[in-house]
Scaffold this motif. Structure first.
Motif, PDB file in Angstrom:
ATOM      1  N   GLU A 136     -28.344  53.317  39.014  1.00 41.83           N
ATOM      2  CA  GLU A 136     -28.146  52.191  37.810  1.00 41.83           C
ATOM      3  C   GLU A 136     -26.833  51.672  37.895  1.00 41.83           C
ATOM      4  N   GLN A 137     -25.838  52.459  37.776  1.00 42.82           N
ATOM      5  CA  GLN A 137     -24.485  51.978  37.833  1.00 42.82           C
ATOM      6  C   GLN A 137     -24.281  51.094  39.065  1.00 42.82           C
ATOM      7  N   GLN A 138     -24.854  51.620  40.104  1.00 44.74           N
ATOM      8  CA  GLN A 138     -24.599  50.574  41.416  1.00 44.74           C
ATOM      9  C   GLN A 138     -25.199  49.297  41.255  1.00 44.74           C
ATOM     10  N   TYR A 139     -26.214  49.289  40.638  1.00 42.98           N
ATOM     11  CA  TYR A 139     -27.029  48.202  40.510  1.00 42.98           C
ATOM     12  C   TYR A 139     -26.289  47.221  39.740  1.00 42.98           C
ATOM     13  N   LEU A 140     -25.733  47.767  38.659  1.00 46.62           N
ATOM     14  CA  LEU A 140     -25.042  47.010  37.488  1.00 46.62           C
ATOM     15  C   LEU A 140     -23.923  46.341  38.116  1.00 46.62           C
ATOM     16  N   GLU A 141     -23.059  47.243  39.004  1.00 49.17           N
ATOM     17  CA  GLU A 141     -21.748  46.698  39.617  1.00 49.17           C
ATOM     18  C   GLU A 141     -22.444  45.596  40.733  1.00 49.17           C
TER      19      GLU A 141
ATOM     20  N   GLU B 140     -24.813  43.278  40.581  1.00 53.47           N
ATOM     21  CA  GLU B 140     -25.358  42.371  39.885  1.00 53.47           C
ATOM     22  C   GLU B 140     -23.960  41.640  39.254  1.00 53.47           C
ATOM     23  N   LYS B 141     -23.211  42.400  38.714  1.00 54.10           N
ATOM     24  CA  LYS B 141     -21.983  41.846  38.165  1.00 54.10           C
ATOM     25  C   LYS B 141     -21.165  41.042  39.171  1.00 54.10           C
ATOM     26  N   ARG B 142     -20.976  41.704  40.371  1.00 56.03           N
ATOM     27  CA  ARG B 142     -20.508  40.980  41.477  1.00 56.03           C
ATOM     28  C   ARG B 142     -21.106  39.603  41.955  1.00 56.03           C
TER      29      ARG B 142
END
Length: 188
Positions: free
Chosen positions: A127-132, A134-136
């Protein structure tokens, strides 16, 4: 260091953290060395204790595109290759000398069999990787290069100056010349 990282998730018992640490090994890599190279299978995850890593790929043009920079106290791997078991399409290279704590995929799988907390942990990391990601993606789509550079300066001020200009420019999606202009404009 890795125990503090694991404790921060607030799901592991001391015995679970100890079991994890027993399965890890310490690895040092020199500046320019690779954690993984394109075309190889990815069978491990690394926790970056010190140093800086870059993830990049080379399209047909041959130009290296840096799409991720990993800073200390972070996990790294060639995620899609790690998940699928297929050869990786990326390279992970040390920008500076780096110390890593490494665990094999087979050991992570064993830990997941022993406790649901490891499955929860892996889900949280995904989930953290996905959020990072998406943010990028949003930064690239919505913001100008100066904002992307400022965001990086705000989040990693101690390390930005250690990243070679061409890698940083590629990561920001701009030319080295444009980055030089931005650096002159921005006093941090």
């Amino acid at each position: 260091m890795i125990s503090s990282f694991l404790k921060s998730f607030d799901i592991f018992s001391p015995a679970e953290i100890s079991a994890f640490e027993e399965k890890t090994s310490l690895r040092s890599i020199k500046k320019g060395d690779f954690l993984i190279q394109e075309g190889r299978l990815c069978k491990e995850v690394a926790f970056l204790k010190s140093g800086i890593l870059r993830s990049f790929f080379s399209p047909e043009s041959g130009e290296e595109i840096t799409y991720c920079i990993t800073f200390p106290n972070s996990l790294t791997t060639a995620y899609s290759a790690f998940i699928t078991g297929l050869p990786t399409q990326e390279n992970i290279q040390a920008i500076s000398p780096a110390e890593l704590i490494v665990i094999q995929k087979t050991d992570l799988d064993q830990l997941s069999q022993s406790s649901l907390n490891w499955t929860k942990f892996l889900k949280m990391i995904a989930e953290q990787q996905y959020l990072e990601l998406e943010k990028r993606l949003f930064l690239f789509q919505k913001e100008k290069a100066k904002k992307r550079y400022m965001d990086l300066l705000e989040n990693q001020p101690d390390y930005v100056q250690q990243i070679p200009l061409q890698y940083l420019a590629s990561y920001l999606g701009i030319t080295s010349r444009h980055l030089s202009r931005l650096r002159r404009e921005v006093v941090f």
